[in-house]
Design a protein around this motif. Structure first.
Motif, PDB file in Angstrom:
ATOM      1  N   VAL A 379       0.823  -1.221   0.000  1.00 16.35           N
ATOM      2  CA  VAL A 379       0.000   0.000   0.000  1.00 16.35           C
ATOM      3  C   VAL A 379       0.854   1.266   0.000  1.00 16.35           C
ATOM      4  N   VAL A 380       1.649   1.438   1.051  1.00 16.75           N
ATOM      5  CA  VAL A 380       2.477   2.644   1.162  1.00 16.75           C
ATOM      6  C   VAL A 380       3.533   2.667   0.061  1.00 16.75           C
ATOM      7  N   GLY A 381       4.091   1.480  -0.235  1.00 15.92           N
ATOM      8  CA  GLY A 381       5.103   1.388  -1.278  1.00 15.92           C
ATOM      9  C   GLY A 381       4.602   1.864  -2.625  1.00 15.92           C
ATOM     10  N   PHE A 382       3.348   1.626  -2.911  1.00 16.25           N
ATOM     11  CA  PHE A 382       2.748   2.064  -4.184  1.00 16.25           C
ATOM     12  C   PHE A 382       2.889   3.572  -4.352  1.00 16.25           C
ATOM     13  N   PHE A 383       2.525   4.313  -3.323  1.00 13.21           N
ATOM     14  CA  PHE A 383       2.555   5.784  -3.412  1.00 13.21           C
ATOM     15  C   PHE A 383       3.982   6.327  -3.382  1.00 13.21           C
ATOM     16  N   ILE A 384       4.849   5.682  -2.572  1.00 14.52           N
ATOM     17  CA  ILE A 384       6.247   6.139  -2.502  1.00 14.52           C
ATOM     18  C   ILE A 384       6.942   5.942  -3.847  1.00 14.52           C
ATOM     19  N   ILE A 385       6.736   4.766  -4.455  1.00 13.05           N
ATOM     20  CA  ILE A 385       7.394   4.470  -5.728  1.00 13.05           C
ATOM     21  C   ILE A 385       6.795   5.311  -6.858  1.00 13.05           C
ATOM     22  N   LYS A 386       5.487   5.515  -6.807  1.00 13.38           N
ATOM     23  CA  LYS A 386       4.840   6.345  -7.824  1.00 13.38           C
ATOM     24  C   LYS A 386       5.397   7.763  -7.817  1.00 13.38           C
ATOM     25  N   LYS A 387       5.684   8.287  -6.625  1.00 11.67           N
ATOM     26  CA  LYS A 387       6.166   9.661  -6.516  1.00 11.67           C
ATOM     27  C   LYS A 387       7.670   9.777  -6.700  1.00 11.67           C
ATOM     28  N   TYR A 388       8.452   8.830  -6.122  1.00 11.30           N
ATOM     29  CA  TYR A 388       9.912   8.979  -6.094  1.00 11.30           C
ATOM     30  C   TYR A 388      10.660   7.979  -6.988  1.00 11.30           C
ATOM     31  N   GLY A 389       9.932   7.091  -7.670  1.00 10.42           N
ATOM     32  CA  GLY A 389      10.567   6.174  -8.603  1.00 10.42           C
ATOM     33  C   GLY A 389      11.519   5.192  -7.946  1.00 10.42           C
ATOM     34  N   PHE A 390      12.706   5.059  -8.505  1.00  8.48           N
ATOM     35  CA  PHE A 390      13.684   4.095  -8.005  1.00  8.48           C
ATOM     36  C   PHE A 390      14.031   4.351  -6.544  1.00  8.48           C
ATOM     37  N   ALA A 391      14.270   5.600  -6.181  1.00  5.68           N
ATOM     38  CA  ALA A 391      14.596   5.939  -4.790  1.00  5.68           C
ATOM     39  C   ALA A 391      13.455   5.533  -3.860  1.00  5.68           C
ATOM     40  N   GLY A 392      12.225   5.710  -4.317  1.00  2.00           N
ATOM     41  CA  GLY A 392      11.069   5.303  -3.527  1.00  2.00           C
ATOM     42  C   GLY A 392      11.046   3.804  -3.283  1.00  2.00           C
ATOM     43  N   ALA A 393      11.427   3.023  -4.308  1.00  2.00           N
ATOM     44  CA  ALA A 393      11.476   1.562  -4.162  1.00  2.00           C
ATOM     45  C   ALA A 393      12.520   1.159  -3.114  1.00  2.00           C
ATOM     46  N   VAL A 394      13.661   1.853  -3.138  1.00  2.00           N
ATOM     47  CA  VAL A 394      14.738   1.575  -2.177  1.00  2.00           C
ATOM     48  C   VAL A 394      14.266   1.848  -0.753  1.00  2.00           C
ATOM     49  N   TYR A 395      13.690   3.006  -0.529  1.00  2.00           N
ATOM     50  CA  TYR A 395      13.280   3.376   0.829  1.00  2.00           C
ATOM     51  C   TYR A 395      12.078   2.563   1.307  1.00  2.00           C
ATOM     52  N   SER A 396      11.208   2.177   0.394  1.00  2.00           N
ATOM     53  CA  SER A 396      10.090   1.305   0.755  1.00  2.00           C
ATOM     54  C   SER A 396      10.619  -0.051   1.220  1.00  2.00           C
ATOM     55  N   ASN A 397      11.618  -0.575   0.515  1.00  2.00           N
ATOM     56  CA  ASN A 397      12.225  -1.855   0.876  1.00  2.00           C
ATOM     57  C   ASN A 397      12.874  -1.787   2.252  1.00  2.00           C
ATOM     58  N   VAL A 398      13.611  -0.714   2.503  1.00  2.00           N
ATOM     59  CA  VAL A 398      14.299  -0.554   3.793  1.00  2.00           C
ATOM     60  C   VAL A 398      13.289  -0.454   4.935  1.00  2.00           C
ATOM     61  N   MET A 399      12.256   0.352   4.740  1.00  2.00           N
ATOM     62  CA  MET A 399      11.257   0.543   5.810  1.00  2.00           C
ATOM     63  C   MET A 399      10.490  -0.735   6.107  1.00  2.00           C
TER      64      MET A 399
END
Length: 426
Positions: A379-399
């Motif tokens: 859920v949260v990862g969807f919005f983070i990646i949609k907004k920040y792209g690759f960096a969003g995927a990285v931070y979603s994975n870490v969190m």
């Protein structure tokens, strides 16, 4: 005294064999990853990463969970001397689920895109062979047949690397060839297993009664793991699919190779402890309750020191590591490697401490630590990646890894205190 020295010597030899097994498996992964990251384009590697995510989903639902249960019940069946009688049923459970998947595939295949339709047969064979290899390794591991595992892994490595190397030489390496190499190499373990256990693969008059009993044991134990399996997959794999939706397969490749490289230290520690410590710990806990919790304290301290060293090294040598293990075309995302290592560290520390919970057949206690991170990534990862792209995927994975590790550690600590109080009351 002589008995104690011999036991210590056997333990050292076994640890060496376990380490050798994991080294060969790790070396195989590193060599193949290196070869395909260099000789496949980013788009091809991105597609291969999505294939692996499909394999992982099928593995988790439900086979990884079944293997955890089988590992636990092989020990129990051996202790009550029913292992040989129940062996055929143990290795037949997978067929029920494979048939179910194939029936589902018949209905969905008309709706699959051409890219996936072209590799569908190879994908099915790839998944079935790899899952059975995992089952075989699981049984060998419980029986502590380290030498045969090592020889099979060496043969697997040589076959896979030889096939991939040949097609690199021919300048014709493709994703299909990588799958064929894996299928061919992994088939070795299946053939050796059938040959070495052929006497136990028998048909009995009461086979259906035995199968029902074994199936019930395994399913009851693994059901909580199966339920949260989809969330584990979401935690680890949804980032790839969101990147494929919002960006491109080249970004999927970037993310996949970085997460894979970040996972290597954690996978190494989890595998070594799982393959060496778990079988011994299960036996020791039976005779000496509290043994696993005592060992967990030492493992926890070791893990903290290990990860501090790994993260510091990665911060300074990230570009060098990428050029050694991957390819220079991935240097543009090297910044993400130490960041991903932090999340992997927290997650893996939690994973090496869970064997006390597994021994006492309480895997349901780990439900929250596996479901919540998956929901976060989904859920949260969807919005983070949609907004920040690759960096969003990285931070979603870490969190999501951070959430999983902390909750697991809290759950294990609480369970250990409860078990300790029970022992004191006795």
């Amino acid at each position: 005294m002589l008995k104690g020295l011999q036991e210590k010597k056997n333990r050292i030899v076994e640890l060496a064999l376990v380490s050798g097994n994991h080294f060969v498996e790790l070396f195989t992964t590193l060599v193949i990853t290196k070869l395909i990251s260099v000789y496949l384009t980013k788009e091809e590697y991105g597609f291969y990463a999505l294939i692996l995510s499909v394999f992982t989903l099928v593995s988790i639902l439900p086979f990884t969970s079944l293997h955890t249960a089988i590992e636990r019940y092989v020990i129990e069946y051996k202790s009550n001397q029913t292992f040989e009688k129940k062996f055929s049923s143990l290795i037949s459970i997978h067929f029920v689920f494979f048939v179910s998947y194939l029936l589902i595939l018949l209905f969905v295949s008309p709706y699959i895109s051409n890219d996936w339709h072209n590799i569908l047969f190879l994908l099915v064979v790839f998944i079935i062979i790899r899952i059975y290899k995992t089952l075989i390794i699981c049984i060998w591991n419980v029986e502590r047949k380290r030498k045969i595992m090592l020889l099979v892994r060496l043969a697997d490595m040589l076959i896979q690397v030889s096939i991939i190397g040949y097609f690199i030489y021919r300048h014709s390496l493709t994703v299909d060839i990588v799958l064929i190499a894996s299928i061919t190499g992994n088939t070795i373990s299946l053939l050796v297993f059938i040959f070495s256990y052929s006497k136990l693969i028998t048909y009995q008059n009461d086979i259906f009664i035995i199968f029902s009993s074994v199936f019930s044991d395994i399913l009851k134990y693994s059901l909580p793991l199966i339920i949260w399996g989809v969330f584990i997959w979401a935690q680890n794999m949804m980032g790839r699919w969101y990147l494929d939706i919002f960006l491109a397969k080249s970004d999927v490749a970037n993310f996949s190779v970085m997460t894979s490289l970040a996972l290597i230290p954690g996978a190494t520690i989890v595998a070594l402890i799982g393959q060496f410590f778990a079988p011994i710990a299960y036996s020791k806990e039976n005779d000496n309750p509290g043994y696993i919790s005592l060992m967990n304290k030492k493992i926890f301290i070791f893990s903290i020191l290990f990860w501090l060293l790994v993260i510091i090294i990665t911060c300074f040598l990230k570009d060098f590591l990428i050029q050694i293990f991957l390819d220079k075309k991935y240097l543009n995302v090297s910044w993400s490697l130490p960041v991903l290592m932090i999340g992997t560290a927290i997650y893996s520390i939690g994973q090496v401490l869970i064997y006390e919970i597994y021994y006492y057949k309480k895997p349901n206690l780990l439900l929250v630590s596996n479901v919540l991170p998956g929901i976060f990534a989904l859920v949260v990862g969807f919005f983070i990646i949609k907004k920040y792209g690759f960096a969003g995927a990285v931070y979603s994975n870490v969190m999501s890894n951070f959430i999983s590790g902390l909750i697991t550690f809290y759950t294990v600590s609480r369970f250990t205190r409860t078990q300790k109080m029970k022992l004191i009351k006795k």
